[in-house]
Write a protein that holds these residues in place. Structure first.
Motif, PDB file in Angstrom:
ATOM      1  N   LEU A   4       0.832  -1.213   0.000  1.00 10.60           N
ATOM      2  CA  LEU A   4       0.000   0.000   0.000  1.00 10.60           C
ATOM      3  C   LEU A   4       0.861   1.255   0.000  1.00 10.60           C
ATOM      4  O   LEU A   4       0.552   2.226  -0.694  1.00 10.60           O
ATOM      5  N   GLU A   5       1.940   1.230   0.770  1.00  7.38           N
ATOM      6  CA  GLU A   5       2.854   2.376   0.786  1.00  7.38           C
ATOM      7  C   GLU A   5       3.498   2.566  -0.584  1.00  7.38           C
ATOM      8  O   GLU A   5       3.643   3.686  -1.069  1.00  7.38           O
ATOM      9  N   LEU A   6       3.868   1.462  -1.216  1.00  6.95           N
ATOM     10  CA  LEU A   6       4.457   1.541  -2.555  1.00  6.95           C
ATOM     11  C   LEU A   6       3.440   2.058  -3.576  1.00  6.95           C
ATOM     12  O   LEU A   6       3.779   2.849  -4.460  1.00  6.95           O
ATOM     13  N   LEU A   7       2.180   1.608  -3.467  1.00  8.23           N
ATOM     14  CA  LEU A   7       1.139   2.107  -4.369  1.00  8.23           C
ATOM     15  C   LEU A   7       0.880   3.593  -4.136  1.00  8.23           C
ATOM     16  O   LEU A   7       0.679   4.355  -5.095  1.00  8.23           O
ATOM     17  N   ALA A   8       0.922   4.019  -2.876  1.00 12.14           N
ATOM     18  CA  ALA A   8       0.755   5.446  -2.571  1.00 12.14           C
ATOM     19  C   ALA A   8       1.925   6.249  -3.144  1.00 12.14           C
ATOM     20  O   ALA A   8       1.724   7.338  -3.698  1.00 12.14           O
ATOM     21  N   ARG A   9       3.119   5.703  -3.031  1.00  9.86           N
ATOM     22  CA  ARG A   9       4.288   6.373  -3.602  1.00  9.86           C
ATOM     23  C   ARG A   9       4.145   6.477  -5.124  1.00  9.86           C
ATOM     24  O   ARG A   9       4.452   7.501  -5.719  1.00  9.86           O
ATOM     25  N   MET A  10       3.635   5.400  -5.741  1.00 10.71           N
ATOM     26  CA  MET A  10       3.443   5.428  -7.185  1.00 10.71           C
ATOM     27  C   MET A  10       2.409   6.483  -7.576  1.00 10.71           C
ATOM     28  O   MET A  10       2.587   7.203  -8.556  1.00 10.71           O
ATOM     29  N   ALA A  11       1.341   6.602  -6.805  1.00 10.04           N
ATOM     30  CA  ALA A  11       0.334   7.634  -7.071  1.00 10.04           C
ATOM     31  C   ALA A  11       0.954   9.026  -6.933  1.00 10.04           C
ATOM     32  O   ALA A  11       0.677   9.920  -7.735  1.00 10.04           O
ATOM     33  N   GLY A  12       1.807   9.193  -5.934  1.00 10.67           N
ATOM     34  CA  GLY A  12       2.512  10.469  -5.766  1.00 10.67           C
ATOM     35  C   GLY A  12       3.436  10.758  -6.938  1.00 10.67           C
ATOM     36  O   GLY A  12       3.509  11.889  -7.432  1.00 10.67           O
ATOM     37  N   HIS A  13       4.138   9.727  -7.388  1.00 10.55           N
ATOM     38  CA  HIS A  13       5.019   9.894  -8.554  1.00 10.55           C
ATOM     39  C   HIS A  13       4.203  10.223  -9.800  1.00 10.55           C
ATOM     40  O   HIS A  13       4.621  11.034 -10.626  1.00 10.55           O
ATOM     41  N   LEU A  14       3.039   9.592  -9.933  1.00  4.38           N
ATOM     42  CA  LEU A  14       2.171   9.867 -11.078  1.00  4.38           C
ATOM     43  C   LEU A  14       1.701  11.323 -11.045  1.00  4.38           C
ATOM     44  O   LEU A  14       1.746  12.014 -12.066  1.00  4.38           O
ATOM     45  N   ALA A  15       1.284  11.791  -9.872  1.00  6.85           N
ATOM     46  CA  ALA A  15       0.830  13.181  -9.748  1.00  6.85           C
ATOM     47  C   ALA A  15       1.972  14.155 -10.021  1.00  6.85           C
ATOM     48  O   ALA A  15       1.795  15.149 -10.740  1.00  6.85           O
ATOM     49  N   ALA A  16       3.148  13.881  -9.463  1.00 10.32           N
ATOM     50  CA  ALA A  16       4.299  14.762  -9.691  1.00 10.32           C
ATOM     51  C   ALA A  16       4.717  14.736 -11.159  1.00 10.32           C
ATOM     52  O   ALA A  16       5.023  15.783 -11.745  1.00 10.32           O
ATOM     53  N   SER A  17       4.692  13.559 -11.772  1.00  8.34           N
ATOM     54  CA  SER A  17       5.042  13.443 -13.192  1.00  8.34           C
ATOM     55  C   SER A  17       4.042  14.199 -14.060  1.00  8.34           C
ATOM     56  O   SER A  17       4.421  14.839 -15.041  1.00  8.34           O
ATOM     57  N   MET A  18       2.761  14.119 -13.695  1.00  7.00           N
ATOM     58  CA  MET A  18       1.738  14.844 -14.448  1.00  7.00           C
ATOM     59  C   MET A  18       1.967  16.349 -14.341  1.00  7.00           C
ATOM     60  O   MET A  18       1.886  17.064 -15.340  1.00  7.00           O
ATOM     61  N   ALA A  19       2.261  16.814 -13.139  1.00  6.54           N
ATOM     62  CA  ALA A  19       2.530  18.246 -12.959  1.00  6.54           C
ATOM     63  C   ALA A  19       3.739  18.668 -13.787  1.00  6.54           C
ATOM     64  O   ALA A  19       3.709  19.711 -14.453  1.00  6.54           O
ATOM     65  N   LEU A  20       4.782  17.849 -13.777  1.00 13.47           N
ATOM     66  CA  LEU A  20       5.977  18.164 -14.569  1.00 13.47           C
ATOM     67  C   LEU A  20       5.673  18.117 -16.071  1.00 13.47           C
ATOM     68  O   LEU A  20       6.169  18.945 -16.841  1.00 13.47           O
ATOM     69  N   ALA A  21       4.857  17.160 -16.495  1.00  8.81           N
ATOM     70  CA  ALA A  21       4.503  17.054 -17.915  1.00  8.81           C
ATOM     71  C   ALA A  21       3.692  18.267 -18.361  1.00  8.81           C
ATOM     72  O   ALA A  21       3.994  18.879 -19.395  1.00  8.81           O
TER      73      ALA A  21
END
Length: 179
Positions: free
Chosen positions: A92-109
């Motif tokens: 669950l922590e890894l999935l939350a981290r992935m969601a955070g990475h997805l959000a940060a990547s989207m903001a950067l994109a």
């Protein structure tokens, strides 16, 4: 071990199917709303090929950036499942981290593609790309699409590097070189 690898691969596949739908919708909505010049969605509905081509290229490029941004998290999930240790975070922590990475990547994109298009627009002031796109100028659509593609090639490596730096790496033990 074989069954675990197959299960992890099926999980990875299912996650990618789910993410593709979410990413396509999220990217489309974000970039349609991010354009202040004109209503891209209504232009697409009218059959404006130039705008449709640019939006399609933005979808593709943003998805490449997002995939690069979540790759390190997916690798961590794979490693957690195939080589579990006491130090590993929970799934669950890894999935939350992935969601955070997805959000940060989207903001950067969004930020980087928008800045690239705006910068290109400033460098070519006489062309007035927004007005030309709205008129359906396919040549301008192709040009802006290539600008987005080229910038995303460079941006995705930077996003991948940032996300890898933010992903904790597992301890592989201690190696004693000198006593």
């Amino acid at each position: 071990m074989f069954a675990t690898r197959v299960l992890v691969s099926l999980f990875h596949f299912s996650l990618m199917v789910l993410m593709s739908g979410i990413v396509i919708f999220w990217t489309y909505r974000t970039f349609i709303k991010a354009n202040p010049d004109f209503d891209m969605e209504s232009e697409i509905k009218k059959g404006n090929i130039a705008v449709g081509m640019l939006v399609a290229t933005i979808l593709y490029s943003a998805s490449q950036i997002l995939m690069a941004g979540t790759d390190s998290s997916i690798s961590m999930i794979r490693m957690h499942m195939l080589a579990p240790t006491e130090e590993n975070a929970s799934v669950l922590e890894l999935l939350a981290r992935m969601a955070g990475h997805l959000a940060a990547s989207m903001a950067l994109a969004v930020f980087s593609i928008s800045v690239t298009l705006r910068l290109f627009g400033r460098l070519t002031k006489k062309m007035e790309e927004g007005k030309e796109l709205q008129k359906g100028n396919i040549a301008v659509g192709i040009l802006l699409s290539s600008v987005v593609l080229v910038s995303s090639i460079y941006i995705k490596d930077g996003v991948s590097s940032i996300m890898k730096a933010l992903t904790p790496q597992p301890s592989m033990g201690r190696i004693q070189v000198l006593k």
